[in-house]
Design a protein around this motif. Structure first.
Motif, mmCIF file in Angstrom:
data_model
loop_
_atom_site.group_PDB
_atom_site.id
_atom_site.type_symbol
_atom_site.label_atom_id
_atom_site.label_comp_id
_atom_site.label_asym_id
_atom_site.label_seq_id
_atom_site.Cartn_x
_atom_site.Cartn_y
_atom_site.Cartn_z
ATOM 1 N N GLY A 283 5.297 -12.550 1.694
ATOM 2 C CA GLY A 283 4.045 -12.732 0.968
ATOM 3 C C GLY A 283 3.409 -11.433 0.547
ATOM 4 N N LEU A 284 4.216 -10.383 0.418
ATOM 5 C CA LEU A 284 3.710 -9.060 0.059
ATOM 6 C C LEU A 284 4.257 -8.614 -1.290
ATOM 7 C CD1 LEU A 284 4.309 -7.200 3.455
ATOM 8 C CD2 LEU A 284 2.219 -8.367 2.710
ATOM 9 N N LYS A 285 3.519 -7.718 -1.927
ATOM 10 C CA LYS A 285 4.027 -7.055 -3.116
ATOM 11 C C LYS A 285 4.935 -5.898 -2.677
ATOM 12 C CE LYS A 285 1.697 -9.602 -5.972
ATOM 13 N NZ LYS A 285 0.540 -9.086 -6.707
ATOM 14 N N PRO A 286 5.935 -5.563 -3.495
ATOM 15 C CA PRO A 286 6.863 -4.485 -3.115
ATOM 16 C C PRO A 286 6.170 -3.165 -2.782
ATOM 17 C CG PRO A 286 7.736 -5.694 -4.974
ATOM 18 C CD PRO A 286 6.354 -6.229 -4.746
ATOM 19 N N MET A 287 5.052 -2.873 -3.464
ATOM 20 C CA MET A 287 4.360 -1.618 -3.173
ATOM 21 C C MET A 287 3.827 -1.602 -1.751
ATOM 22 S SD MET A 287 1.274 0.282 -5.206
ATOM 23 C CE MET A 287 2.348 0.694 -6.574
ATOM 24 N N THR A 288 3.301 -2.747 -1.300
ATOM 25 C CA THR A 288 2.813 -2.835 0.075
ATOM 26 C C THR A 288 3.980 -2.704 1.049
ATOM 27 O OG1 THR A 288 1.131 -4.376 -0.726
ATOM 28 C CG2 THR A 288 1.393 -4.182 1.660
ATOM 29 N N GLY A 289 5.085 -3.391 0.757
ATOM 30 C CA GLY A 289 6.257 -3.277 1.615
ATOM 31 C C GLY A 289 6.772 -1.857 1.695
ATOM 32 N N ALA A 290 6.803 -1.155 0.554
ATOM 33 C CA ALA A 290 7.274 0.230 0.547
ATOM 34 C C ALA A 290 6.390 1.113 1.420
ATOM 35 C CB ALA A 290 7.304 0.757 -0.882
ATOM 36 N N LYS A 291 5.091 0.873 1.366
ATOM 37 C CA LYS A 291 4.166 1.645 2.201
ATOM 38 C C LYS A 291 4.446 1.392 3.687
ATOM 39 C CE LYS A 291 0.357 4.197 2.499
ATOM 40 N NZ LYS A 291 0.309 5.598 2.045
ATOM 41 N N ILE A 292 4.745 0.154 4.034
ATOM 42 C CA ILE A 292 5.026 -0.211 5.422
ATOM 43 C C ILE A 292 6.335 0.408 5.896
ATOM 44 C CG2 ILE A 292 5.658 -2.156 6.921
ATOM 45 C CD1 ILE A 292 3.613 -3.836 5.315
ATOM 46 N N PHE A 293 7.384 0.286 5.093
ATOM 47 C CA PHE A 293 8.702 0.759 5.519
ATOM 48 C C PHE A 293 8.809 2.283 5.553
ATOM 49 C CE2 PHE A 293 10.067 -3.494 3.699
ATOM 50 C CZ PHE A 293 10.215 -4.080 4.947
ATOM 51 N N THR A 294 8.006 2.975 4.779
ATOM 52 C CA THR A 294 8.078 4.436 4.762
ATOM 53 C C THR A 294 7.060 5.087 5.687
ATOM 54 O OG1 THR A 294 6.593 4.513 2.838
ATOM 55 C CG2 THR A 294 8.967 4.509 2.404
ATOM 56 N N ASP A 295 6.258 4.279 6.367
ATOM 57 C CA ASP A 295 5.272 4.848 7.285
ATOM 58 C C ASP A 295 5.980 5.541 8.443
ATOM 59 O OD1 ASP A 295 2.330 4.824 8.365
ATOM 60 O OD2 ASP A 295 3.591 4.174 10.043
ATOM 61 N N PRO A 296 5.683 6.812 8.713
ATOM 62 C CA PRO A 296 6.413 7.550 9.755
ATOM 63 C C PRO A 296 6.129 7.070 11.171
ATOM 64 C CG PRO A 296 4.638 8.904 8.840
ATOM 65 C CD PRO A 296 4.728 7.688 7.986
ATOM 66 N N GLY A 297 4.957 6.502 11.411
ATOM 67 C CA GLY A 297 4.631 6.065 12.768
ATOM 68 C C GLY A 297 5.349 4.798 13.186
ATOM 69 N N GLY A 298 5.486 3.854 12.265
ATOM 70 C CA GLY A 298 6.222 2.625 12.551
ATOM 71 C C GLY A 298 5.376 1.435 12.954
ATOM 72 N N GLU A 299 4.101 1.634 13.305
ATOM 73 C CA GLU A 299 3.275 0.512 13.725
ATOM 74 C C GLU A 299 3.165 -0.587 12.671
ATOM 75 O OE1 GLU A 299 1.547 4.026 16.077
ATOM 76 O OE2 GLU A 299 2.374 3.671 14.086
ATOM 77 N N PRO A 300 3.147 -0.250 11.363
ATOM 78 C CA PRO A 300 3.092 -1.331 10.371
ATOM 79 C C PRO A 300 4.279 -2.303 10.436
ATOM 80 C CG PRO A 300 2.431 0.731 9.365
ATOM 81 C CD PRO A 300 2.933 1.068 10.726
ATOM 82 N N LEU A 301 5.425 -1.836 10.930
ATOM 83 C CA LEU A 301 6.561 -2.750 11.116
ATOM 84 C C LEU A 301 6.210 -3.839 12.118
ATOM 85 C CD1 LEU A 301 9.535 -0.214 11.355
ATOM 86 C CD2 LEU A 301 8.886 -1.610 9.375
ATOM 87 N N ALA A 302 5.517 -3.455 13.189
ATOM 88 C CA ALA A 302 5.100 -4.428 14.199
ATOM 89 C C ALA A 302 4.098 -5.414 13.610
ATOM 90 C CB ALA A 302 4.486 -3.702 15.400
#
Length: 403
Positions: A283-302
């Protein structure tokens, strides 16, 4: 004796006792109550005093500043001179004089130095307009003093400016997170460049439930469906409120049978195509997903996995697909992965959905062509000042586009 007569020449620097006495007497006149001296006499004395103080020794100016600090009304010309003086002199007024106006403080902030602004930031009840000017200088020491000053009044633009300043200097983030003026809009943007401790605080404090909204709008969903979701304004708002996170319609167009299948495929290496499919299915736009997957901390994956109902193993799968280490050299668990897994455990599904949907709302739904151009050009004026998601997008994405 003629006061215009030349003083006698000596080998030592002259000590003018009359000057010190005259300065004191004129300061006494300025301090007289209105029953003893009228406004014109006070102003005339203040003008003469200013003219003398400009050439006087710092010690003399300090004495006068201390003498005036307790007045409820000080002539403007005197205030301006003393507040622009050395910080030791200005401090007597900035620390002890409660009657300084915003105009006095603004002139001091703009005309003096860092230490003057620090003292202003520490005053009781610093107004919103003064706070905004102090923050314009971007001085971490001054901003930190303002944030620690519980009686300082921070406007919404003030908080936004401080949030933006934490990107380059995170020292003020802990104090900012304790301010009552901070709102989810600010915190969810700050999250992207906050450290692990600050991220934990943001999720604990600002990952709120949407239960009240869902109860208040439950009967509106059928109305919007009957209208075939043609109203874009209602559609975007209801997408934020609804309980379901996954995009069921995306399954029909996806090469994967489910979100779980897409995550399983990502374990071998997360490609751009797979990342986009995971985004669509979540349910996300690719830009939001890209921000999540490239985040260095990783918490957005959780957050992504918890919000979409994926198991904890999915976090490990995405971590592996991003080629991030799962263990240390000695075989012990990687602390970054452990921190991300703890994040998954600590946040409830509904609250994780709130965070995820806010990111998607602010990072994609608000991205009009004009705003995208403004982000690329670094033009903050391109964002609608009344649009919370547009301003959040400007803060969160401007650095990426500027690369």
């Amino acid at each position: 004796m003629n006061p215009a007569a030349n003083p006698p020449e000596t080998g030592q620097p002259p000590i003018f006792r009359a000057r010190a006495a005259l300065l004191k007497r004129m300061a006494d006149v300025v301090c007289l109550p209105s029953s003893r001296v009228n406004a014109f006499e006070r102003a005339m004395t203040a003008d003469l005093l200013v003219d003398m103080l400009r050439e006087a020794e710092p010690a003399d100016r300090l004495k006068v500043a201390r003498r005036l600090a307790n007045l409820s009304e000080i002539p403007a010309s005197l205030v301006r001179l003393l507040l622009r003086d050395h910080v030791e002199i200005a401090e007597a007024l900035l620390t002890n004089c409660a009657s300084l106006s915003d105009s006095d403080l603004l002139d001091c902030a703009r005309s003096a130095g860092l230490e003057h602004r620090r003292l202003i930031a520490m005053r009781r009840g610093v107004s919103e307009v003064v706070c905004e000017v102090l923050i314009e200088f971007g001085e971490a020491l001054v901003i930190e003093c303002l944030l620690k000053n519980e009686l300082a009044k921070l406007s919404n633009p003030c908080v936004e400016a401080i949030v933006a300043s934490t990107r380059g200097d995170a020292r003020t983030a802990p104090a900012l997170l304790r301010r009552p003026e901070l709102r989810p809009a600010h915190a969810y943007v700050l999250f992207w460049w906050a450290d692990a401790d600050a991220r934990r605080t943001i999720l604990q404090r600002f990952a709120v439930s949407r239960e009240v909204l869902q109860e208040a709008t439950g009967d509106i969903f059928p109305m919007a469906a009957a209208e075939n979701w043609q109203d874009p304004l209602a559609r975007k708002a209801l997408q934020f409120i609804e309980r379901r996170q996954r995009n069921r319609a995306a399954i029909d167009k996806s090469p994967f049978d489910s979100l779980e299948a897409a995550v399983a495929a990502a374990q071998g290496g997360l490609t751009r195509e797979t990342a986009e499919e995971i985004s669509y299915l979540s349910g996300l736009k690719p830009m939001t997903g890209a921000k999540i997957f490239t985040d260095p901390g990783g918490e957005p994956l959780a957050i992504l996995c918890k919000a979409t109902g994926l198991p904890k193993l999915a976090v490990r799968a995405l971590w592996r697909g991003l080629r991030r280490p799962e263990t240390e050299a000695d075989g012990s668990p990687n602390p970054n992965l452990e921190r991300v897994l703890t994040t998954y455990d600590m946040i409830a599904v509904d609250r994780a959905q709130t965070v995820l949907r806010y990111w998607n709302w602010s990072l994609s739904s608000a991205l009009t062509p004009a705003l995208l151009k403004a982000i690329r050009d670094g033009d903050e004026g391109g964002a609608d000042e009344y649009s919370v998601p547009q301003r959040a997008a400007m803060l969160a994405l401007s650095k990426e586009f500027g690369r």
